[in-house]
Design a protein around this motif. Sequence first.
Motif, mmCIF file in Angstrom:
data_model
loop_
_atom_site.group_PDB
_atom_site.id
_atom_site.type_symbol
_atom_site.label_atom_id
_atom_site.label_comp_id
_atom_site.label_asym_id
_atom_site.label_seq_id
_atom_site.Cartn_x
_atom_site.Cartn_y
_atom_site.Cartn_z
ATOM 1 N N PHE A 165 50.250 42.727 37.326
ATOM 2 C CA PHE A 165 49.169 43.275 36.511
ATOM 3 C C PHE A 165 47.819 42.966 37.155
ATOM 4 N N THR A 166 46.927 43.938 37.139
ATOM 5 C CA THR A 166 45.628 43.814 37.792
ATOM 6 C C THR A 166 44.686 42.939 36.981
ATOM 7 N N ASP A 167 44.147 41.931 37.644
ATOM 8 C CA ASP A 167 43.184 41.022 37.032
ATOM 9 C C ASP A 167 41.769 41.400 37.488
ATOM 10 N N ILE A 168 40.764 40.688 36.987
ATOM 11 C CA ILE A 168 39.370 41.001 37.305
ATOM 12 C C ILE A 168 38.626 39.711 37.628
ATOM 13 N N ALA A 169 37.996 39.666 38.815
ATOM 14 C CA ALA A 169 37.135 38.546 39.200
ATOM 15 C C ALA A 169 35.701 39.039 39.277
ATOM 16 N N THR A 170 34.741 38.206 38.902
ATOM 17 C CA THR A 170 33.336 38.604 38.971
ATOM 18 C C THR A 170 32.553 37.595 39.788
ATOM 19 N N VAL A 171 31.415 38.038 40.330
ATOM 20 C CA VAL A 171 30.560 37.123 41.083
ATOM 21 C C VAL A 171 29.815 36.181 40.149
ATOM 22 N N GLY B 269 31.294 34.409 37.900
ATOM 23 C CA GLY B 269 32.131 33.256 37.600
ATOM 24 C C GLY B 269 33.235 33.479 36.604
ATOM 25 N N ALA B 270 33.491 34.714 36.219
ATOM 26 C CA ALA B 270 34.625 34.988 35.341
ATOM 27 C C ALA B 270 35.846 35.367 36.173
ATOM 28 N N LEU B 271 37.027 34.951 35.709
ATOM 29 C CA LEU B 271 38.290 35.363 36.325
ATOM 30 C C LEU B 271 39.211 35.746 35.168
ATOM 31 N N TYR B 272 39.303 37.036 34.928
ATOM 32 C CA TYR B 272 40.039 37.546 33.780
ATOM 33 C C TYR B 272 41.492 37.799 34.158
ATOM 34 N N LYS B 273 42.380 37.029 33.578
ATOM 35 C CA LYS B 273 43.814 37.234 33.768
ATOM 36 C C LYS B 273 44.291 38.337 32.831
ATOM 37 N N ASN B 274 44.994 39.310 33.396
ATOM 38 C CA ASN B 274 45.548 40.415 32.628
ATOM 39 C C ASN B 274 46.781 39.929 31.876
ATOM 40 N N ASN B 275 46.757 40.030 30.559
ATOM 41 C CA ASN B 275 47.865 39.546 29.738
ATOM 42 C C ASN B 275 49.002 40.559 29.603
ATOM 43 N N GLY B 276 48.816 41.745 30.199
ATOM 44 C CA GLY B 276 49.866 42.761 30.155
ATOM 45 C C GLY B 276 49.888 43.599 28.906
ATOM 46 N N ASP B 277 48.906 43.410 28.025
ATOM 47 C CA ASP B 277 48.856 44.176 26.777
ATOM 48 C C ASP B 277 47.466 44.760 26.540
ATOM 49 N N ASN B 278 46.758 45.046 27.631
ATOM 50 C CA ASN B 278 45.390 45.576 27.597
ATOM 51 C C ASN B 278 44.372 44.542 27.127
ATOM 52 N N GLY C 84 29.759 40.823 32.263
ATOM 53 C CA GLY C 84 29.470 41.835 33.266
ATOM 54 C C GLY C 84 29.159 41.237 34.622
ATOM 55 N N GLY C 85 28.528 42.042 35.479
ATOM 56 C CA GLY C 85 28.213 41.642 36.842
ATOM 57 C C GLY C 85 29.142 42.298 37.849
ATOM 58 N N VAL C 86 28.785 42.186 39.117
ATOM 59 C CA VAL C 86 29.609 42.746 40.191
ATOM 60 C C VAL C 86 31.022 42.187 40.093
ATOM 61 N N SER C 87 32.010 43.073 40.130
ATOM 62 C CA SER C 87 33.381 42.682 39.810
ATOM 63 C C SER C 87 34.369 43.228 40.826
ATOM 64 N N LEU C 88 35.588 42.694 40.768
ATOM 65 C CA LEU C 88 36.656 43.119 41.663
ATOM 66 C C LEU C 88 37.971 43.123 40.902
ATOM 67 N N ALA C 89 38.715 44.211 41.026
ATOM 68 C CA ALA C 89 40.049 44.292 40.447
ATOM 69 C C ALA C 89 41.065 43.838 41.479
ATOM 70 N N VAL C 90 41.824 42.787 41.178
ATOM 71 C CA VAL C 90 42.815 42.255 42.118
ATOM 72 C C VAL C 90 43.846 41.445 41.337
ATOM 73 N N ASP C 91 45.112 41.611 41.691
ATOM 74 C CA ASP C 91 46.191 40.840 41.064
ATOM 75 C C ASP C 91 46.269 39.487 41.767
ATOM 76 N N TYR C 92 45.517 38.500 41.247
ATOM 77 C CA TYR C 92 45.387 37.226 41.954
ATOM 78 C C TYR C 92 46.663 36.391 41.895
ATOM 79 N N ASN C 93 47.533 36.606 40.881
ATOM 80 C CA ASN C 93 48.708 35.746 40.692
ATOM 81 C C ASN C 93 50.031 36.466 40.921
ATOM 82 N N ASN C 94 49.994 37.696 41.421
ATOM 83 C CA ASN C 94 51.201 38.460 41.764
ATOM 84 C C ASN C 94 52.184 38.608 40.597
ATOM 85 N N ASP C 95 51.642 38.869 39.420
ATOM 86 C CA ASP C 95 52.535 39.105 38.279
ATOM 87 C C ASP C 95 52.703 40.591 37.994
#
Length: 547
Positions: free
Chosen positions: A118-124, A126-135, A105-116
């Motif tokens: 699919f929307t990814d999620i970055a948090t303050v 220290g997590a950077l969640y890459k969207n695998n395209g399958d939920n 958890g924590g303050v987060s941001l939805a952003v497609d960081y790698n231009n694939d």
Amino acid sequence: MNYKLPNLFLSLLLAGCLQVSADKTQQEDKPPRPSPHLSKVAVPSFQNVSDNFPKLQTNHINALDINNDGKPDLLVGGATLLLNESTPGHIAFKDITKEAGITGGGVSLAVDYNNDGFTDIATVRGALYKNNGDNTFTDVAEKLGYKPDPHGASIAAGDLDNNGFPDIIIGMGENWNNGNPQYWPLQLWHNDYGQHFDETAKTARINRSTYARSILIHDINNDGFQDIIVANYRLQPNFCWINQKNMTFFDEAQERGVKGRYAPKQVFDKNANGYYGFHYGHCIGAAFIDFDNDGQLDLWISNLVHKYVGPSQSMNYDIRGYVCDDSAILHNQKGVFTDWRTALRVPPLPVGGRGVYKGDELWSGVAVADVNLDGFEDVFIPQIYNLVYAKTRLFLNHAGKAFVDVASGVGIERIDTYAGIWADLDGDGLPDLITAGRPEKDAPAAMAVFRNTGNLETNGRSWLKVQLKSLRGTAVGAVVTAETNGLRQTRLNNAGNSSMGQQSDPLLHFGFGQLPENAQIVVTVTWPDGKSVSKTVTPNQIVSFTR
């Protein structure tokens, strides 16, 4: 906030917000007189559907579309991911947090960081969640070098060097330390083509230590490079970092009218035996809004404003009502901003003691959407603190001439929250409200969802939603216009808004009132690199653009 009088000017008079520039451009943008007559607007109705959701306590919410189905999903508190399974007229979500791989958890941001696409999620945190395209998501922070300072409190993203990939900016919180506060410098995580992140705030010259509550990114001076506005709390000046086109920035907040007011000798108080006045503001939330549809993005700034002056329990004589700058509605003219709040009929609360004092202005965010589909964007304001008067507000836009609060009459009042976003959850074309807080003083706090049911007038109006996808370059920072029937509206595709970086519907939403039969809408997308593309479409649909 409670302050001890001896520490007030040592710890709080730290610098400034909203001082009017004296340059020629700003002088020409004089606020109009308040309009003597208001246009009639349709007031929508709302249905409380909070019982359909888990009882989640949160102060920040992000709307995002994790599977590109055009339905806004919800990330609540950065810790709970709700998949949208709604149908028109019926709002339903499924909690997929565990199977999606979201933890912490924590303050987060939805952003497609790698231009694939699919929307990814970055948090303050220290997590950077890459969207695998399958939920599902995979945390790639360590692999990509993303490791923000643990004091992060706000977040936003934008392509600051025009390499086609969104960079991430993180603003810091504070350690109050009994009136001797400690702050940490802003961080800029440069995105190296989606392969690695490097922290570059020092070389970019933006590593200032403040309590940054809201960050906005937009090409303010229209030179083809994204700029940064940082809205600061604790009586600290706001920043307007203008991009120097070489990944360095220069603060032009004073010249552009967004710094805040600093006027320390406005009033002499004989009881306190001293001169007092504005020492900037407690800014919590900010958002861009073209409230008068002139094609230039204006700026709404929400401050927490103390208004009381006189004896109090926390100090011998409370003078905070003199020093806090008011919230502002800043009209944009060619990148210079002027406060039109009074002209727009949103008067500040009075400053004074008993008999004058009517409460503090506790605005703790700002969320923008055209809730009645009349072609002019409206504004939702949450208020913080467990006080009976700290109620949410809904300002309906009267054709760019005034904002009128109707929250008490439409059943969306809550207290004590920072949370507030708009998203068309059920796909009926009407933006729904997601907030949090308490229904009344001392009641339990939880997320609250209000379905916009409109009325007989709004339900016959036309709308359009624009979906932007990143493939060959980021869509973050794109400006979209929609024009029909003599009405031209402008929206910004941003990543991060209001307090902490909350995000409304990822689809850019336009309302058009009653359109004639066979009406057509010209939609133009100007990508962050300046290239434009247009389509002519019919209303009441989602139209997609892919970069």
